[in-house]
Write a protein that holds these residues in place. Structure first.
Motif, PDB file in Angstrom:
ATOM      1  N   LEU A  60       1.008  -1.247  -0.082  1.00 58.51           N
ATOM      2  CA  LEU A  60      -0.066  -0.074  -0.117  1.00 58.51           C
ATOM      3  C   LEU A  60       0.814   1.225  -0.115  1.00 58.51           C
ATOM      4  CD1 LEU A  60      -2.875   1.257   0.310  1.00 58.51           C
ATOM      5  CD2 LEU A  60      -2.852   1.197   2.700  1.00 58.51           C
ATOM      6  N   PHE A  61       1.981   1.469   0.696  1.00 53.90           N
ATOM      7  CA  PHE A  61       2.932   2.267   0.676  1.00 53.90           C
ATOM      8  C   PHE A  61       3.196   2.673  -0.821  1.00 53.90           C
ATOM      9  CE2 PHE A  61       7.741   3.523   0.972  1.00 53.90           C
ATOM     10  CZ  PHE A  61       7.328   4.778   1.300  1.00 53.90           C
ATOM     11  N   PHE A  62       3.966   1.529  -1.369  1.00 53.39           N
ATOM     12  CA  PHE A  62       4.482   1.832  -2.658  1.00 53.39           C
ATOM     13  C   PHE A  62       3.479   2.327  -3.749  1.00 53.39           C
ATOM     14  CE2 PHE A  62       7.789  -1.128  -1.121  1.00 53.39           C
ATOM     15  CZ  PHE A  62       8.704  -0.314  -0.990  1.00 53.39           C
ATOM     16  N   PHE A  63       2.166   1.684  -3.444  1.00 48.78           N
ATOM     17  CA  PHE A  63       1.083   2.196  -4.543  1.00 48.78           C
ATOM     18  C   PHE A  63       0.734   3.591  -4.095  1.00 48.78           C
ATOM     19  CE2 PHE A  63      -3.476   3.003  -4.887  1.00 48.78           C
ATOM     20  CZ  PHE A  63      -3.689   2.419  -6.355  1.00 48.78           C
ATOM     21  N   LEU A  64       0.804   3.992  -2.887  1.00 48.50           N
ATOM     22  CA  LEU A  64       0.391   5.514  -2.680  1.00 48.50           C
ATOM     23  C   LEU A  64       1.637   6.334  -3.144  1.00 48.50           C
ATOM     24  CD1 LEU A  64      -0.905   5.281   0.991  1.00 48.50           C
ATOM     25  CD2 LEU A  64      -2.269   5.570  -1.376  1.00 48.50           C
ATOM     26  N   LEU A  65       2.744   5.903  -2.865  1.00 50.62           N
ATOM     27  CA  LEU A  65       3.769   6.541  -3.530  1.00 50.62           C
ATOM     28  C   LEU A  65       3.700   6.693  -5.103  1.00 50.62           C
ATOM     29  CD1 LEU A  65       6.845   7.942  -2.372  1.00 50.62           C
ATOM     30  CD2 LEU A  65       7.861   5.783  -2.976  1.00 50.62           C
ATOM     31  N   PHE A  66       3.489   5.517  -5.652  1.00 46.79           N
ATOM     32  CA  PHE A  66       3.277   5.898  -7.082  1.00 46.79           C
ATOM     33  C   PHE A  66       2.360   6.898  -7.456  1.00 46.79           C
ATOM     34  CE2 PHE A  66       0.295   4.354 -10.466  1.00 46.79           C
ATOM     35  CZ  PHE A  66       1.255   4.456 -11.532  1.00 46.79           C
ATOM     36  N   CYS A  67       1.303   6.662  -6.720  1.00 43.32           N
ATOM     37  CA  CYS A  67      -0.035   7.562  -7.109  1.00 43.32           C
ATOM     38  C   CYS A  67       0.090   9.060  -6.970  1.00 43.32           C
ATOM     39  CB  CYS A  67      -1.117   7.124  -6.349  1.00 43.32           C
ATOM     40  SG  CYS A  67      -2.092   5.736  -6.763  1.00 43.32           S
ATOM     41  N   TYR A  68       1.053   9.284  -5.887  1.00 42.13           N
ATOM     42  CA  TYR A  68       1.501  10.654  -5.586  1.00 42.13           C
ATOM     43  C   TYR A  68       2.363  11.155  -6.810  1.00 42.13           C
ATOM     44  CZ  TYR A  68       4.088  14.462  -3.717  1.00 42.13           C
ATOM     45  OH  TYR A  68       4.741  15.911  -3.615  1.00 42.13           O
ATOM     46  N   LYS A  74       2.637  13.070 -14.848  1.00 47.66           N
ATOM     47  CA  LYS A  74       2.615  11.660 -15.323  1.00 47.66           C
ATOM     48  C   LYS A  74       3.575  11.194 -16.214  1.00 47.66           C
ATOM     49  CE  LYS A  74      -2.520  11.832 -15.084  1.00 47.66           C
ATOM     50  NZ  LYS A  74      -3.875  11.868 -15.911  1.00 47.66           N
ATOM     51  N   CYS A  75       4.104  11.928 -16.816  1.00 48.63           N
ATOM     52  CA  CYS A  75       5.008  11.644 -17.813  1.00 48.63           C
ATOM     53  C   CYS A  75       6.526  11.703 -17.436  1.00 48.63           C
ATOM     54  CB  CYS A  75       4.942  12.470 -19.158  1.00 48.63           C
ATOM     55  SG  CYS A  75       3.319  12.161 -19.957  1.00 48.63           S
ATOM     56  N   ARG A  76       6.775  10.895 -16.381  1.00 44.06           N
ATOM     57  CA  ARG A  76       8.326  10.761 -15.801  1.00 44.06           C
ATOM     58  C   ARG A  76       8.316   9.316 -15.769  1.00 44.06           C
ATOM     59  NH1 ARG A  76      10.378  15.105 -17.242  1.00 44.06           N
ATOM     60  NH2 ARG A  76       9.598  17.040 -16.280  1.00 44.06           N
ATOM     61  N   LEU A  77       9.595   8.874 -16.253  1.00 44.42           N
ATOM     62  CA  LEU A  77      10.143   7.241 -16.042  1.00 44.42           C
ATOM     63  C   LEU A  77      10.016   6.775 -14.709  1.00 44.42           C
ATOM     64  CD1 LEU A  77      12.694   7.468 -18.981  1.00 44.42           C
ATOM     65  CD2 LEU A  77      10.640   6.377 -19.287  1.00 44.42           C
ATOM     66  N   GLY A 333       4.234  13.713 -23.957  1.00 47.25           N
ATOM     67  CA  GLY A 333       4.093  14.468 -22.770  1.00 47.25           C
ATOM     68  C   GLY A 333       5.258  14.755 -21.868  1.00 47.25           C
ATOM     69  N   MET A 334       6.342  13.977 -22.067  1.00 51.07           N
ATOM     70  CA  MET A 334       7.797  14.435 -21.561  1.00 51.07           C
ATOM     71  C   MET A 334       8.235  15.808 -22.045  1.00 51.07           C
ATOM     72  SD  MET A 334       9.537  10.440 -21.545  1.00 51.07           S
ATOM     73  CE  MET A 334      11.032  11.162 -20.736  1.00 51.07           C
ATOM     74  N   LYS A 342       1.413  21.591 -18.391  1.00 50.71           N
ATOM     75  CA  LYS A 342       0.915  20.681 -17.326  1.00 50.71           C
ATOM     76  C   LYS A 342      -0.380  20.171 -18.305  1.00 50.71           C
ATOM     77  CE  LYS A 342       2.950  22.183 -12.930  1.00 50.71           C
ATOM     78  NZ  LYS A 342       2.578  22.542 -11.717  1.00 50.71           N
ATOM     79  N   ILE A 343      -0.155  19.441 -19.227  1.00 47.28           N
ATOM     80  CA  ILE A 343      -1.227  18.946 -20.039  1.00 47.28           C
ATOM     81  C   ILE A 343      -0.960  17.405 -20.115  1.00 47.28           C
ATOM     82  CG2 ILE A 343      -1.635  21.116 -21.219  1.00 47.28           C
ATOM     83  CD1 ILE A 343      -0.236  19.712 -23.688  1.00 47.28           C
ATOM     84  N   ASP A 344      -2.115  16.910 -20.440  1.00 43.93           N
ATOM     85  CA  ASP A 344      -2.529  15.193 -20.661  1.00 43.93           C
ATOM     86  C   ASP A 344      -2.534  15.058 -22.237  1.00 43.93           C
ATOM     87  OD1 ASP A 344      -1.976  14.472 -18.103  1.00 43.93           O
ATOM     88  OD2 ASP A 344      -3.842  14.626 -17.533  1.00 43.93           O
ATOM     89  N   GLY A 345      -2.115  13.873 -22.542  1.00 46.90           N
ATOM     90  CA  GLY A 345      -2.328  13.426 -24.072  1.00 46.90           C
ATOM     91  C   GLY A 345      -3.258  12.346 -24.199  1.00 46.90           C
ATOM     92  N   ILE A 346      -4.060  12.426 -25.166  1.00 47.22           N
ATOM     93  CA  ILE A 346      -5.034  11.415 -25.778  1.00 47.22           C
ATOM     94  C   ILE A 346      -4.631  10.937 -27.080  1.00 47.22           C
ATOM     95  CG2 ILE A 346      -6.824  12.204 -24.197  1.00 47.22           C
ATOM     96  CD1 ILE A 346      -8.053  13.473 -26.721  1.00 47.22           C
ATOM     97  N   GLY A 347      -4.602   9.498 -27.106  1.00 47.86           N
ATOM     98  CA  GLY A 347      -4.019   8.853 -28.511  1.00 47.86           C
ATOM     99  C   GLY A 347      -4.938   8.316 -29.284  1.00 47.86           C
TER     100      GLY A 347
END
Length: 397
Positions: A60-68, A74-77, A333-334, A342-347
């Motif tokens: 759960l900790f790793f999941f919340l860390l990922f979500c944060y 969003k576009c970071r490796l 996005g990168m 700070k925008i998102d893409g749709i494909g």
């Protein structure tokens, strides 16, 4: 093993799942993932409460860390590494719970994972070679014989070369130098892990669902046919933007403006943005709802110059998204984040036969963005095994 509990939980899961799949005609896979995730979280929380333990807090900790970090940028490796770290910790947690609590559902999950693992070990490499060669012939049948369209074939030949080297190398080379054969294998394994990280976060990024409150939809340009008309690939990008335009218009009666972004290449008679504008007008989009950015020569400039136009048009602030082909939106996005957008893409959809080649091309482009890091790691791998080989020669051989 609490069989009644697990059977009741499975019955509850499948009943709700059936309702979810019947309720939604589109995006069934994403709804399936969402409901499955909710069910597993609730199920394992119930076991933790029964056992009075808190081991679930680790995944759960790793999941919340990922979500944060994911919803922050969003576009970071790094998001791929965090996602896979969560998945690994979750598999470890399920294994632990299955052993300690004899969970029927845990046994089922592990059985599936073990089955897949053995399939990969037994057939994965050879299946990959067959798939890549077969895919390369399909691509060459539909596309030109340019280098970017030969990537799956090149990768298949590289894997075959690596297998041959590892099979016959130890029989030919002196015993002290056999250790050097580990260099290409280790480097290949390293890039496989890096590719898996890129692929996992790229696929997740496909599930973007921007709100229907956008002021602009940036459409990223591509090449033109005869320097005048949009290609089928570019048309799909524009069609995806038009689809969003019409849905937002229907939802809010306030459609976004389409910002066509693409300059004029050396072999093009008009700027890509102009050809894109003409295509959108032919599809019924009013001319007043279309803006043009006709100076850019690459994706980074698409984002930079589009940002300047949007800030000039709406200095008080704006909401925007961008469209491109689905395999391209993560890297695009990168670039957007690099210029402060700070925008998102749709494909837009891409022919399935072309996706392996396309994702390989995107991976190479992203890897080149971090080439210094990769060169250092590959150099350290080569140096390490070379030193071991030298030590083996002087002190063992």
């Amino acid at each position: 093993m609490d069989i009644p509990r697990d059977l009741f939980a499975l019955a509850f899961y499948f009943i709700i799942l059936l309702g979810v799949l019947l309720r939604f005609n589109q995006r069934k896979f994403s709804k399936f993932l969402l409901w499955t995730s909710i069910f597993l979280a609730g199920y394992f929380f119930t076991i933790e409460i029964q056992n009075k333990t808190f081991f679930i807090l680790i995944p759960l900790f790793f999941f919340l860390l990922f979500c944060y970090f994911y919803f922050k940028e969003k576009c970071r490796l790094r998001n791929g590494w965090l996602l896979n770290l969560f998945l690994l910790s979750f598999v470890g947690y399920v294994t632990f719970i299955t052993v300690t609590s004899t969970s029927l559902i845990g046994i089922g999950i592990l059985s599936i994972l073990i089955f897949v693992f053995f399939l990969v070990v037994l057939f994965g490499l050879y299946a990959a070679i067959i798939f890549l060669i077969g895919n390369s012939f399909i691509v060459l049948r539909h596309e030109s014989r340019r280098l970017p369209n030969l990537l799956t074939l090149i990768l298949a030949l590289a894997i075959i070369g690596l297998v041959v080297l590892q099979t016959f190398g130890p029989k030919i080379l002196p015993s002290w130098s056999v250790i050097l054969l580990a260099i290409p294998t280790t480097i290949a394994s390293y890039f496989f892990v890096v590719f898996w990280n890129f692929l996992s976060i790229s696929i997740l990024y496909q599930f973007n669902q921007p709100k229907y409150d956008q002021d602009y939809v940036i459409v990223l340009g591509a090449g033109l046919i005869d320097g005048l008309k949009v290609t089928p690939l570019l048309a799909k990008r524009i069609d995806r933007a038009i689809q969003f335009y019409r849905k937002q218009s229907a939802e809010t009666l306030s459609p976004p403006q389409l910002l066509m972004s693409g300059g004029q290449g050396g072999d093009e008679k008009i700027p890509e943005a102009q050809a894109m504008r003409e295509y959108a007008i032919e599809q019924g989009i009013p001319a007043e709802d279309i803006l043009m950015e006709a100076q850019s020569t690459n994706t980074l400039e698409n984002m930079q110059f589009s940002k300047e136009i949007m800030e000039r048009e709406r200095p008080a602030g704006y909401h925007a998204i961008f469209t491109s082909n689905n395999y391209h939106i993560f890297r695009a996005g990168m670039y957007a984040q690099d210029v402060g957008l700070k925008i998102d893409g749709i494909g837009s959809k891409t022919a399935r036969y072309y996706l392996p080649n396309a994702f390989l091309r995107e991976f190479i482009a992203v890897a080149l963005m971090n080439k210094r890091l990769h060169l250092i790691i590959c150099g350290l791998i080569a140096l390490g095994f070379s030193l071991i080989s030298i030590i083996n020669y002087f002190f063992v051989f």
